[in-house]
Design an enzyme around this catalytic site. Structure first.
Site, PDB file in Angstrom:
ATOM      1  CG  ASP A  10       7.253  80.969 -73.634  1.00  0.00           C
ATOM      2  OD1 ASP A  10       6.461  81.847 -73.242  1.00  0.00           O
ATOM      3  OD2 ASP A  10       7.530  79.947 -72.977  1.00  0.00           O
TER       4      ASP A  10
HETATM    5  N1  URA Z   1       3.878  76.934 -71.994  1.00  0.00           N
HETATM    6  C1  URA Z   1       5.122  77.464 -72.033  1.00  0.00           C
HETATM    7  O1  URA Z   1       5.911  77.272 -71.127  1.00  0.00           O
HETATM    8  N2  URA Z   1       5.455  78.177 -73.100  1.00  0.00           N
HETATM    9  C2  URA Z   1       4.639  78.390 -74.153  1.00  0.00           C
HETATM   10  O2  URA Z   1       5.026  79.048 -75.118  1.00  0.00           O
HETATM   11  C3  URA Z   1       3.347  77.842 -74.090  1.00  0.00           C
HETATM   12  C4  URA Z   1       2.982  77.109 -73.003  1.00  0.00           C
END
Ligand code: URA
Length: 237
Positions: free
Chosen positions: A103
């Site tokens: 993310d």
């Molecule tokens: N899980 C998440 O919630 N976000 C990420 O960026 C990676 C794994």
């Protein structure tokens, strides 16, 4: 492949620069100067040289990046910077992409490569390559939460996750190892368990920890041994 492509595909030289070097007679193939940029070569079996010095040719590039917050795990975006914007000129090559998404507000280890088959293998849950995350949580972790996350938790939309390995590093700090990469997976796992992720960082992919010498936004190529270690960890069912 064309000689100019073989030279420029390694990132340090543009196609135009490669062509100029070749035309000026500075590039050798198996010890013989070749001045035709379109000459056909097989860099996997033929020795390339520049000014008589061996020119190392690698079919694929694998970069370890320490992603800072605010960058998208994508190759391009009209409005926001992507992880490719962090790759210095010397490593930029056609076809480079992030093998797996973090993310925008997640930090840590992103693997960038131009090797599609390799990326597929390390991402597929069937190959069991664990990704390790450290999650700072809003609430103290209870035994019940741990049990749920470890046991294969059901997310709000009914998706059931594979069991995660969880180690508590503090009452609100947990390390998780998962082999899947569902959208917002870690955040949704903790949400389903009644907690909330405040910050998230990926600290390892398979056997490779994020290099502590890489500051936020920095990257470096994986060594041959590191690539081999990742490949040997990637075991199909
Ligand atoms: N899980 C998440 O919630 N976000 C990420 O960026 C990676 C794994």
């Amino acid at each position: 492949m064309r000689l100019d492509k073989a030279i420029s595909s390694q990132g340090t030289l543009t196609r135009k620069e490669a062509r100029a070097l070749i035309k000026s007679g500075r590039v050798g193939v198996d010890g013989v100067p070749v001045t035709d940029p379109g000459a056909s070569v097989d860099p996997a079996t033929q020795a390339l040289s520049l000014d008589g010095i061996p020119f190392t040719w690698e079919e694929h590039l694998y970069l370890m990046l320490n992603k800072p917050e605010g960058y998208l795990s994508a190759t391009e975006d009209r409005h926001r910077p992507t992880v490719l914007d962090l790759v210095p000129e010397e490593y930029a090559r056609d076809g480079l992409f992030p093998a797996g998404r973090l993310d925008s507000d997640t930090t840590g280890f992103v693997l960038l490569t131009d090797d599609g088959a390799f990326a597929h293998d390390i991402l597929s849950p069937k190959h069991h390559v664990q990704k390790t995350y450290r999650a700072a949580l809003s609430e103290p972790v209870t035994e019940a939460m741990l049990e749920q996350v470890r046991g294969g938790i059901e997310l709000a939309d009914g998706t059931v996750c594979l069991p995660a390995e969880v180690t508590l590093l503090g009452d609100r700090l947990a390390e998780l190892k998962i082999v899947e990469g569902k959208y917002h997976q870690i955040k949704r796992m903790w949400a389903a368990a009644g907690n909330r992720v405040l910050s998230l960082t990926r600290t390892a992919i398979g056997p490779l920890p994020l290099d502590p010498d890489l500051g936020p936004g920095e990257c470096r190529p994986l060594s041959g041994e590191e690539v081999a270690a990742l490949k040997s960890w990637s075991k199909p069912e």
